[in-house]
Design a protein around this motif. Structure first.
Motif, mmCIF file in Angstrom:
data_model
loop_
_atom_site.group_PDB
_atom_site.id
_atom_site.type_symbol
_atom_site.label_atom_id
_atom_site.label_comp_id
_atom_site.label_asym_id
_atom_site.label_seq_id
_atom_site.Cartn_x
_atom_site.Cartn_y
_atom_site.Cartn_z
ATOM 1 N N UNK A 4 0.836 -1.193 0.000
ATOM 2 C CA UNK A 4 0.000 0.000 0.000
ATOM 3 C C UNK A 4 0.874 1.248 0.000
ATOM 4 N N UNK A 6 4.036 1.642 -0.928
ATOM 5 C CA UNK A 6 4.762 1.832 -2.186
ATOM 6 C C UNK A 6 3.813 2.222 -3.323
ATOM 7 N N UNK A 7 2.627 1.580 -3.344
ATOM 8 C CA UNK A 7 1.691 1.874 -4.425
ATOM 9 C C UNK A 7 1.294 3.341 -4.400
ATOM 10 N N UNK A 9 2.967 5.796 -3.158
ATOM 11 C CA UNK A 9 4.106 6.610 -3.594
ATOM 12 C C UNK A 9 4.187 6.617 -5.114
ATOM 13 N N UNK A 10 3.989 5.421 -5.709
ATOM 14 C CA UNK A 10 4.077 5.318 -7.169
ATOM 15 C C UNK A 10 3.006 6.171 -7.837
ATOM 16 N N UNK A 11 1.841 6.232 -7.211
ATOM 17 C CA UNK A 11 0.757 7.033 -7.786
ATOM 18 C C UNK A 11 0.980 8.522 -7.518
ATOM 19 N N UNK A 15 -4.766 9.428 -6.403
ATOM 20 C CA UNK A 15 -5.464 8.149 -6.356
ATOM 21 C C UNK A 15 -6.237 7.860 -7.639
ATOM 22 N N UNK A 16 -6.369 8.854 -8.519
ATOM 23 C CA UNK A 16 -7.076 8.588 -9.771
ATOM 24 C C UNK A 16 -6.197 7.778 -10.716
ATOM 25 N N UNK A 17 -4.903 7.714 -10.400
ATOM 26 C CA UNK A 17 -4.001 6.913 -11.219
ATOM 27 C C UNK A 17 -3.623 7.565 -12.528
ATOM 28 N N UNK A 18 -4.084 8.802 -12.735
ATOM 29 C CA UNK A 18 -3.860 9.413 -14.039
ATOM 30 C C UNK A 18 -2.482 10.056 -14.144
ATOM 31 N N UNK A 19 -1.670 9.884 -13.093
ATOM 32 C CA UNK A 19 -0.296 10.369 -13.184
ATOM 33 C C UNK A 19 -0.184 11.869 -13.058
ATOM 34 N N UNK A 24 8.108 11.409 -7.587
ATOM 35 C CA UNK A 24 8.535 10.504 -6.520
ATOM 36 C C UNK A 24 9.228 11.244 -5.384
#
Lengths: 364, 364
Positions: A4, A6-7, A9-11, A15-19, A24
């Motif tokens: 959770x 790391x995920x 952080x990656x996002x 939280x929409x995941x659209x970058x 980082x």
């Protein structure tokens, strides 16, 4: 838990995941800041960290710091092969700033937690402000409550026995305060070093005033430009700074002027500031902008020394927000939160020592 | 393992830590592509995946896909509170494209691995090309080696007994081929859908030729513009495409022309392409650019159907490289590698069936 952490952080906290989140470096910096607030935010007294918070701090920091294990630099080195020939190979080593600072920070971290952990079965204790009266009743007449931090009502109030704490305890407290003080200085030095290494954002340079004098104000400017022998401390004394807030405002203005003058000096000599500083002949150092920039620098330095708990200046905050370097992000945020923790521990110990000395005086 | 994997993703493949690497979306997409190559790259035959590779695939994909668990969208919904009142609350749900496609992909993944896993104690076997002669000697006269893939020398050669494989085995093989074929189609459909959803990079639009005709070539253009009843398949037949390489080149050119014509149609109607497609009255659809763009689209569609193993077009590749959306990156790369695996399994089964039928004919 780790997935959770790391995920997210990656996002980049999006939280929409659209970058469209942060990079980082900023995500990790925020994660360390937030973790510190979660673990230490409600711990406002000298006592061991609750076990679940201790394990949370260790596990999650371990996770966040592990990124540093994969930040390396490559350098040529020589090794002997099987035929006893010397061959040049590229070897990867941890990046030097991480190699220098991370183990030190981990050591400071462990020392601070040890200090907190040592506060078991102490001769002093805390009364919540709200429950003061009931506590006073319960504890009977031999305990006195000395309220020092009336301006900081949210802090629990330290209490000591009527005759104060024992000589031995007092010595030990003073020793721990001195330790925490050293840790604070060390963490602050690392933090300042990393911040100094971080790139000044273009947006900051673009927003600088054209004239350093306007930014720093006439009074300060006049002293800075006219004196033969400049003393930053004397100037600061004259300013009669009344609060940390005012100190921060002055720091911001002095810093902006410093960069304005540096820029002018660089344009005049068509060199970078580092080159000017290192290569300039003594004669060139009479350049007005060079002198002003150097004086602003020493003033900023003295200001930060006088107010060790000073918040980030505008430049520091924008460096952190603009930073793309993951290694610097980790070192900066880690040293910053340790600096804060050490500062708090020193203050809490001094609270107890103050209450103790007041109580003993009243007892006489 | 997980820390290393996540750390490298966070660094965006830039081990210097300076944040100059790729964004998370591209890092994850590359990680899935590379993991596929590591796990399946040397498995060129119908046989169960070695256990260590199987566990590597499962563990690492689990890790990479877990990021999707934290990609959500918020939507208002109604719930009853304790006082039986209806209150509006924001609830987070998985993002719809992930919710729709990820479970399907995981199912396809499991089915493909099951198919591979079912190839134990088969009636056929493989001879390495290099060891063919020795193998032939060892196996005696009752085994025949039929070499089909002379152009693909790196593939192991399937071998069957002199009389071919049993009727039952053949039926089973055909059934598995049909399954793998369906999986291939499903994965391809998902991949095409995700690619279509992905944003066309600005750089691609800027690099488009001004004139669609120049890009597609005179011959194709003339057919596209003059025919009353356009048949993409007829046009493709006329082109006599001789290789996948040529097909890809044509696909690239047709795609570029399609976007050029779409852009012109959009400028003429000052609407976006989606609006033009959905809202246009039939009369407006006589617009020359609209017709050309639609015909190019159907041509591209037919091309991709004829060459199911066609590599990415320039546009698809640049979409993937330019993509910032983490969810789309995962869905696109996952569906792409599954499409590749399914395609290979179909081809390997057909190899065995071909060798089998050739062997049986020789035996007559």
């Amino acid at each position: 838990m780790m997935k959770e952490r790391f995920s997210k952080l990656l996002l980049g906290e999006d939280m929409s995941g659209s970058g469209k989140g942060v990079c980082t470096a900023v995500a990790i910096s925020n994660a360390i800041t937030n973790l510190y607030a979660t673990v230490f935010g409600q711990n406002l007294r000298l006592e061991p960290l609750p076990p679940e918070k201790m394990s949370m701090w260790r596990k999650e920091m371990d996770c966040l710091l592990s990124v540093c294990d994969y930040i390396v630099e490559f350098s040529p080195s020589f090794s002997q092969n099987l035929q006893d020939r010397i061959v040049e190979v590229m070897t990867s080593t941890p990046r030097s700033d991480i190699y220098m600072n991370l183990p030190a920070l981990e050591k400071l971290d462990a020392m601070l937690l040890d200090i907190l952990d040592s506060f078991r079965d102490t001769e002093f204790w805390y009364a919540e402000q709200g429950s003061l009266s009931s506590d006073r009743t319960k504890s009977g007449s031999f305990r006195k409550v000395v309220s020092r931090n009336e301006e900081k009502w949210w802090l629990p109030v330290a209490c000591v026995p009527t005759r104060g704490i024992s000589e031995k305890s007092r010595k030990l407290l003073q020793h721990k305060r001195d330790c925490a003080n050293q840790i604070h200085k060390a963490a602050m030095a690392i933090n300042n070093g990393i911040l100094a290494d971080m790139k000044v954002p273009d947006t900051y340079m673009e927003a600088l005033p054209k004239c350093g004098r306007a930014s720093v104000g006439d009074a300060i400017y006049r002293y800075m430009i006219t004196t033969e022998r400049f003393s930053a401390n004397y100037l600061l004394d004259c300013l009669n700074i009344s609060s940390e807030h005012e100190a921060l405002e002055i720091a911001d203005r002095v810093e902006a002027s410093m960069y304005t003058w540096r820029r002018k000096a660089c344009i005049n000599h068509s060199k970078s500031w580092d080159k000017i500083k290192n290569q300039m002949a003594d004669g060139d150092k009479n350049d007005k902008n060079y002198i002003l920039a150097s004086r602003a620098e020493s003033m900023l330095f003295c200001l930060k020394q006088r107010y060790p708990g000073l918040s980030q200046t505008t430049l520091d905050a924008s460096k952190i927000q603009d930073n793309k370097d993951v290694g610097q992000a980790i070192l900066e945020s880690y040293s910053r939160v340790l600096e804060g923790l050490a500062f708090n521990i020193v203050a809490w110990i001094e609270d107890v020592l103050y209450v103790d000395s007041t109580t003993r005086q009243q007892d006489k």
